[in-house]
Design a protein around this motif. Structure first.
Motif, PDB file in Angstrom:
ATOM      1  N   GLY A 112      38.294  43.355  47.306  1.00 48.44           N
ATOM      2  CA  GLY A 112      37.364  42.887  48.324  1.00 48.44           C
ATOM      3  C   GLY A 112      37.019  43.977  49.319  1.00 48.44           C
ATOM      4  O   GLY A 112      35.860  44.146  49.708  1.00 48.44           O
ATOM      5  N   GLY A 134      34.870  46.682  47.540  1.00 51.17           N
ATOM      6  CA  GLY A 134      33.537  46.236  47.156  1.00 51.17           C
ATOM      7  C   GLY A 134      32.627  45.850  48.302  1.00 51.17           C
ATOM      8  O   GLY A 134      31.404  45.795  48.129  1.00 51.17           O
ATOM      9  N   HIS A 135      33.203  45.597  49.486  1.00 49.44           N
ATOM     10  CA  HIS A 135      32.374  45.020  50.548  1.00 49.44           C
ATOM     11  C   HIS A 135      32.493  45.674  51.917  1.00 49.44           C
ATOM     12  O   HIS A 135      31.598  45.491  52.746  1.00 49.44           O
ATOM     13  N   ARG A 161      31.347  34.997  52.617  1.00 46.02           N
ATOM     14  CA  ARG A 161      30.346  35.708  51.803  1.00 46.02           C
ATOM     15  C   ARG A 161      30.962  36.784  50.902  1.00 46.02           C
ATOM     16  O   ARG A 161      30.281  37.317  50.031  1.00 46.02           O
ATOM     17  N   VAL A 162      32.236  37.107  51.156  1.00 46.60           N
ATOM     18  CA  VAL A 162      32.878  38.182  50.396  1.00 46.60           C
ATOM     19  C   VAL A 162      33.610  37.589  49.206  1.00 46.60           C
ATOM     20  O   VAL A 162      34.652  36.945  49.347  1.00 46.60           O
ATOM     21  N   ARG A 163      33.079  37.830  48.031  1.00 41.89           N
ATOM     22  CA  ARG A 163      33.694  37.340  46.806  1.00 41.89           C
ATOM     23  C   ARG A 163      33.227  38.199  45.641  1.00 41.89           C
ATOM     24  O   ARG A 163      32.218  38.901  45.737  1.00 41.89           O
ATOM     25  N   GLY A 164      33.965  38.154  44.547  1.00 40.00           N
ATOM     26  CA  GLY A 164      33.597  38.962  43.393  1.00 40.00           C
ATOM     27  C   GLY A 164      34.697  38.944  42.358  1.00 40.00           C
ATOM     28  O   GLY A 164      35.498  38.002  42.306  1.00 40.00           O
ATOM     29  N   LYS A 165      34.762  39.997  41.547  1.00 44.58           N
ATOM     30  CA  LYS A 165      35.772  40.112  40.503  1.00 44.58           C
ATOM     31  C   LYS A 165      36.364  41.511  40.514  1.00 44.58           C
ATOM     32  O   LYS A 165      35.694  42.487  40.850  1.00 44.58           O
ATOM     33  N   THR A 166      37.633  41.600  40.143  1.00 45.21           N
ATOM     34  CA  THR A 166      38.279  42.896  40.004  1.00 45.21           C
ATOM     35  C   THR A 166      37.781  43.568  38.730  1.00 45.21           C
ATOM     36  O   THR A 166      37.057  42.967  37.930  1.00 45.21           O
ATOM     37  N   GLU A 167      38.182  44.817  38.533  1.00 45.40           N
ATOM     38  CA  GLU A 167      37.762  45.541  37.328  1.00 45.40           C
ATOM     39  C   GLU A 167      38.233  44.856  36.056  1.00 45.40           C
ATOM     40  O   GLU A 167      37.587  44.965  35.013  1.00 45.40           O
ATOM     41  N   PRO A 173      38.763  36.833  39.525  1.00 50.31           N
ATOM     42  CA  PRO A 173      37.916  36.500  40.682  1.00 50.31           C
ATOM     43  C   PRO A 173      38.701  36.582  41.989  1.00 50.31           C
ATOM     44  O   PRO A 173      39.906  36.357  42.025  1.00 50.31           O
ATOM     45  N   ARG A 192      38.097  35.910  46.496  1.00 48.43           N
ATOM     46  CA  ARG A 192      37.251  35.565  47.643  1.00 48.43           C
ATOM     47  C   ARG A 192      38.059  35.825  48.908  1.00 48.43           C
ATOM     48  O   ARG A 192      39.250  35.506  48.975  1.00 48.43           O
TER      49      ARG A 192
END
Length: 296
Positions: free
Chosen positions: A78, A81-82, A124-130, A134, A136
């Motif tokens: 996180g 990425g952000h 708003r901060v969320r995503g996936k690792t390499e 997932p 957040r």
């Protein structure tokens, strides 16, 4: 201690440079609002959280916290990425220090407003690792990890380098007070005592490892700090002190064992803390511990 002449001028220049690096270009305006706005506070003037967060040892503790926090792959993903920790490291530092200052020293209204802003950002901060996992930022378990790494780091640094020792039971009181802020952000099962803090670290330990981003963070913070070359000489003792205070397993994970020595690391931390304290002045002289507003 009051100085005059060239020494006072040097102290003022150093203090200004340190403060604006930490608090950002609007730091003086924010400081005035935090300390001069009347109204109830979350914590009383003599609270351990005010003593710990108002001390120069937070410089060492803050760097230790960043290194420790990076060892949770989801939390680190996180950040990488952000938050722009490489592209805008000083901006990130200013935002973090401003949050810490408002929630520790500001009015209850301003502290809650700051918490609400950060919670909105986290949503708003969320995503996936390499590897596809997932994450957040609003995940209560990740928030708790970030909190315990930070609280343990500030407390450890203060107990080693702090200006005034904590009394019996005040370490637990600090954890309860800092835990109030963490719970307001959405953390759960927040440790309230040193024993609970140790148990929490043991609970998270299986999840922790040095991801590629974590190793890059250690490289960036310890070997490539975003500072002029002349200033890096002064940064080195601070970095050594932070590394010396890390748990052995964390240094091993990050591959920075060679930064730690039994003498230079602790000595470096002490020198760095005293230099920062000299530049900024003590917490008491900045008014952090003289606030007599009511608590909420």
């Amino acid at each position: 201690m009051t100085f005059s002449g060239p020494l006072a001028s040097a102290q003022a220049r150093m203090g200004h440079a340190l403060f604006t690096r930490i608090a950002g270009p609007d730091g003086y305006e924010a400081r005035a609002r935090i300390h001069e706005t009347p109204g109830p506070r979350w914590f009383p003037a003599d609270a351990p959280i005010r003593r710990v967060h108002g001390d120069a040892s937070t410089f060492v503790g803050g760097l230790r916290a960043l290194l420790l926090q990076s060892l949770h792959p989801l939390a680190m993903a996180g950040v990488a990425g952000h938050s722009g920790y490489r592209g805008d490291p000083w901006g990130r530092l200013a935002r973090t220090s401003t949050f810490l200052a408002f929630t520790t020293f500001g009015t209850a209204e301003d502290a809650q407003d700051m918490v609400d802003r950060i919670r909105a950002v986290h949503e708003r901060v969320r995503g996936k690792t390499e590897d596809g996992r997932p994450y957040r930022a609003s995940d209560p378990r990740l928030l708790t990890w970030v909190h315990i790494a930070e609280a343990d780091s500030f407390l450890t640094a203060y107990e080693r380098y702090g200006e005034r020792p904590l009394g019996p039971g005040e370490a637990d009181e600090y954890l309860q007070q800092s835990g109030r802020v963490a719970a307001a952000l959405g953390a759960e099962n927040v440790p309230q005592t040193r024993r609970e803090l140790e148990e929490a670290f043991a609970d998270y330990r299986p999840e922790l490892e040095a991801s590629r981003e974590a190793l890059d963070t250690a490289q960036f913070l310890l070997r490539e700090p975003p500072l002029p070359r002349a200033v890096r000489l002064g940064y080195a003792p601070l970095a050594a002190g932070a590394v010396a205070l890390l748990p052995d397993w964390a240094r091993t994970e990050l591959g920075i064992d060679r930064w730690h020595t039994r003498t230079f690391g602790p000595l470096g931390g002490a020198v760095a803390t005293r230099a920062v304290r000299w530049g900024l002045g003590s917490a008491e002289s900045r008014g952090h511990l003289r606030d007599t507003s009511r608590t909420a």
